[in-house]
Design a protein around this motif. Structure first.
Motif, mmCIF file in Angstrom:
data_model
loop_
_atom_site.group_PDB
_atom_site.id
_atom_site.type_symbol
_atom_site.label_atom_id
_atom_site.label_comp_id
_atom_site.label_asym_id
_atom_site.label_seq_id
_atom_site.Cartn_x
_atom_site.Cartn_y
_atom_site.Cartn_z
ATOM 1 N N ASN A 130 49.164 49.161 25.070
ATOM 2 C CA ASN A 130 48.168 50.035 25.689
ATOM 3 C C ASN A 130 48.304 51.465 25.196
ATOM 4 O OD1 ASN A 130 46.970 48.014 27.222
ATOM 5 N ND2 ASN A 130 48.358 48.306 28.943
ATOM 6 N N GLU A 158 43.950 45.007 43.787
ATOM 7 C CA GLU A 158 44.071 44.281 42.520
ATOM 8 C C GLU A 158 44.264 45.263 41.375
ATOM 9 O OE1 GLU A 158 41.017 40.635 43.816
ATOM 10 O OE2 GLU A 158 40.544 41.961 42.143
ATOM 11 N N ASN A 159 44.839 44.790 40.288
ATOM 12 C CA ASN A 159 45.016 45.601 39.088
ATOM 13 C C ASN A 159 43.671 45.687 38.369
ATOM 14 O OD1 ASN A 159 45.659 46.804 36.672
ATOM 15 N ND2 ASN A 159 47.270 45.374 36.113
ATOM 16 N N ARG A 198 37.772 45.963 43.914
ATOM 17 C CA ARG A 198 39.081 45.493 43.454
ATOM 18 C C ARG A 198 40.196 46.396 43.962
ATOM 19 N NH1 ARG A 198 40.119 43.880 37.716
ATOM 20 N NH2 ARG A 198 41.391 42.306 38.768
ATOM 21 N N PHE A 201 42.851 46.909 35.643
ATOM 22 C CA PHE A 201 42.902 46.786 34.189
ATOM 23 C C PHE A 201 43.156 45.348 33.746
ATOM 24 C CE2 PHE A 201 44.281 51.163 35.141
ATOM 25 C CZ PHE A 201 43.300 51.851 34.448
ATOM 26 N N GLN A 202 43.358 44.473 34.714
ATOM 27 C CA GLN A 202 43.590 43.074 34.405
ATOM 28 C C GLN A 202 42.267 42.343 34.259
ATOM 29 O OE1 GLN A 202 45.654 40.849 37.455
ATOM 30 N NE2 GLN A 202 46.675 39.560 35.939
ATOM 31 N N ALA A 203 42.220 41.399 33.311
ATOM 32 C CA ALA A 203 40.988 40.639 33.079
ATOM 33 C C ALA A 203 40.558 39.913 34.353
ATOM 34 C CB ALA A 203 41.197 39.637 31.954
ATOM 35 N N HIS A 204 39.246 39.870 34.585
ATOM 36 C CA HIS A 204 38.722 39.242 35.790
ATOM 37 C C HIS A 204 37.284 38.826 35.536
ATOM 38 C CE1 HIS A 204 36.076 42.674 36.886
ATOM 39 N NE2 HIS A 204 36.959 43.344 36.174
ATOM 40 N N THR A 246 47.718 41.123 20.629
ATOM 41 C CA THR A 246 47.724 42.033 21.774
ATOM 42 C C THR A 246 48.490 43.304 21.412
ATOM 43 O OG1 THR A 246 47.678 40.183 23.324
ATOM 44 C CG2 THR A 246 48.350 42.321 24.190
ATOM 45 N N PHE A 262 34.413 45.857 29.723
ATOM 46 C CA PHE A 262 34.513 45.001 30.899
ATOM 47 C C PHE A 262 33.217 44.223 31.146
ATOM 48 C CE2 PHE A 262 37.734 48.186 32.818
ATOM 49 C CZ PHE A 262 38.775 47.559 32.148
ATOM 50 N N ARG A 296 39.568 32.777 33.689
ATOM 51 C CA ARG A 296 38.800 33.995 33.901
ATOM 52 C C ARG A 296 37.564 34.058 33.000
ATOM 53 N NH1 ARG A 296 41.737 37.440 37.020
ATOM 54 N NH2 ARG A 296 43.967 37.079 37.161
ATOM 55 N N ASN A 330 35.336 51.695 28.176
ATOM 56 C CA ASN A 330 36.040 50.658 28.926
ATOM 57 C C ASN A 330 35.082 49.849 29.787
ATOM 58 O OD1 ASN A 330 39.173 50.699 28.666
ATOM 59 N ND2 ASN A 330 38.579 52.844 28.639
#
Length: 318
Positions: A87, A239-240, A234, A242-245, A84, A131, A33, A127
Motif C-alpha cells: 500500500n 468494517e475495514n 461500513r 479498504f477491504q474488498a467487498h 499484490t 471501488f 466477493r 479510489n
C-alpha cells in the motif's frame, strides 16, 4: 478520418493485449466477493492508457506532466493487477502522480489550499472509481457519461484539447465492446479504473479551474453518493473500508436483487448524464441558485439511494 484510424488501432491493440493476458495468465478468478462466476481476463482497461498515449504522440506531446503522472499510475496499477503491491508503494506513486497533474494544471501558482483540495479530491475519486468497478459495463457506461458531458462543455468552454477527450472516448468504446456483455471478455482491472479516472479528473479539474465554478464536480455525483453512503454504512458496522467487498447499491441490485447487471450499469451512466445536463443548465445561474440546486440534488439522491438500499437489504438480505 484520423479518429477512425485511432479507433481501429485501439481495437487491434486490445485484441493483442488479450493474447498477452492469456499467455501470461493475467486473469480474474471469482471469489465470494466477486460479482462474476467465470474466470475472465483482467487488465483490459489498459486500452484507456493507450488511447491517451495515441493522443500524446499525435498531439506533439501535449500535457507532458499529466501524461507522466498517468504513466506512473498505469504502471503501478498494472503491477498491482499482476501481483499484490505494498500500500505504501501505491500511495507514494499516487501522490507523485497527483503532484504532476497539479503542476500541469498550474495549481502550484494558486493558494496552498488548492493543492490540498486537489490531493484529497483526486485520490478520493480515483479510489471511488476503483471501488465502483464491480460489475460488467459500469466503468464503461459511467465513463462515457462523464466524458460525454465534458465534450459537450468543451464546445463552448476552451478548457482542454478536445482530442484528449475524443481519443479517451474511443478507447472507452473499444473496452465497452468487450466488457458490456453478460459474459465479459475482459475486466478493466485496477489499471483501467485508475487510468480512466485520472484522465477524466484531469479534464474536470481543468474545467473547474478555467471557469472557477465548483458545480461541475457534480459530473461525478452518482458515484459519489453510492461511495460515500457505502463507506458510512461500513464504518457504522466497524468494517475495514479498504477491504474488498460487494456492498455498494449497484452490487446488491445486480447480485442479491437479480437485476440484469448491464441494466444497472446503463442506468448509472444514463442517470449521471441526465444530471450532468442539468448541471450545465445551472452554470449560468447565480452562485446562490447553484448552491441551492447542488444541496437539493444531493439530498434528493441520498434519500432515493437510502430508501432503495434499505428496501433491497430488507427484501433480499434480511
Amino acid at each position: 478520418m484520423i479518429y477512425l484510424v485511432v479507433f481501429i488501432v485501439l481495437f487491434v491493440a486490445e485484441l493483442a493485449y488479450f493474447r498477452v493476458a492469456d499467455r501470461f495468465n493475467i486473469i480474474d478468478k471469482p471469489n465470494e466477493r466477486s460479482s462474476h462466476t467465470a474466470i475472465t481476463l483482467r487488465g483490459g482497461g489498459i486500452i484507456f492508457y493507450l488511447g491517451a498515449l495515441a493522443y500524446f504522440i499525435l498531439s506533439g506531446f501535449q500535457y507532458p506532466y499529466f501524461f507522466l503522472g498517468l504513466t506512473l499510475m498505469t504502471v503501478v496499477s498494472f503491477a498491482d493487477d499482476i501481483m499484490t503491491l505494498s500500500n505504501k508503494i501505491r500511495l507514494l506513486v499516487h501522490l507523485l502522480s497527483v503532484l504532476l497533474m497539479a503542476y500541469e494544471l498550474d495549481v502550484f501558482g494558486m493558494p496552498w489550499y488548492y493543492l490540498v483540495i486537489t490531493f484529497i479530491v483526486v485520490i478520493g475519486v480515483i479510489n471511488a472509481y476503483n471501488f465502483m468497478d464491480g460489475i460488467n459495463g459500469i466503468t464503461a457506461c459511467y465513463s462515457l457519461a462523464v466524458g460525454g458531458l465534458l465534450l459537450l462543455v468543451s464546445h463552448h468552454v476552451d478548457f482542454i484539447d478536445r482530442d484528449l477527450l475524443i481519443y479517451s472516448m474511443l478507447s472507452i468504446l473499444v473496452f465497452a465492446f468487450f466488457n458490456f456483455r453478460a459474459k465479459a471478455k475482459c475486466f478493466a482491472g485496477d489499471v483501467g479504473s485508475v487510468a480512466i479516472a485520472f484522465i477524466l479528473l484531469f479534464a474536470l479539474a481543468a474545467l473547474i479551474i478555467k471557469t472557477q465554478n465548483l458545480i461541475y464536480i457534480l459530473f461525478l455525483v452518482v458515484y459519489g453518493v453510492d461511495t460515500v453512503w457505502t463507506i458510512v454504512r461500513r464504518l457504522s458496522k466497524r468494517e475495514n473500508i479498504f477491504q474488498a467487498h460487494r456492498s455498494h447499491l449497484y452490487q446488491y441490485l445486480g447480485n442479491e436483487a437479480g437485476v440484469n447487471k448491464l441494466v444497472v450499469s446503463f442506468v448509472y451512466g444514463v442517470l449521471q448524464f441526465i444530471i450532468g445536463l442539468l448541471v450545465i443548465r445551472f452554470t449560468d445561474e447565480s452562485v446562490t441558485i447553484q448552491l441551492g440546486f447542488a444541496i437539493g440534488l444531493l439530498l434528493a439522491l441520498s434519500l432515493i439511494y437510502l430508501m432503495l438500499k434499505r428496501y433491497v437489504l430488507k427484501r433480499y438480505i434480511g
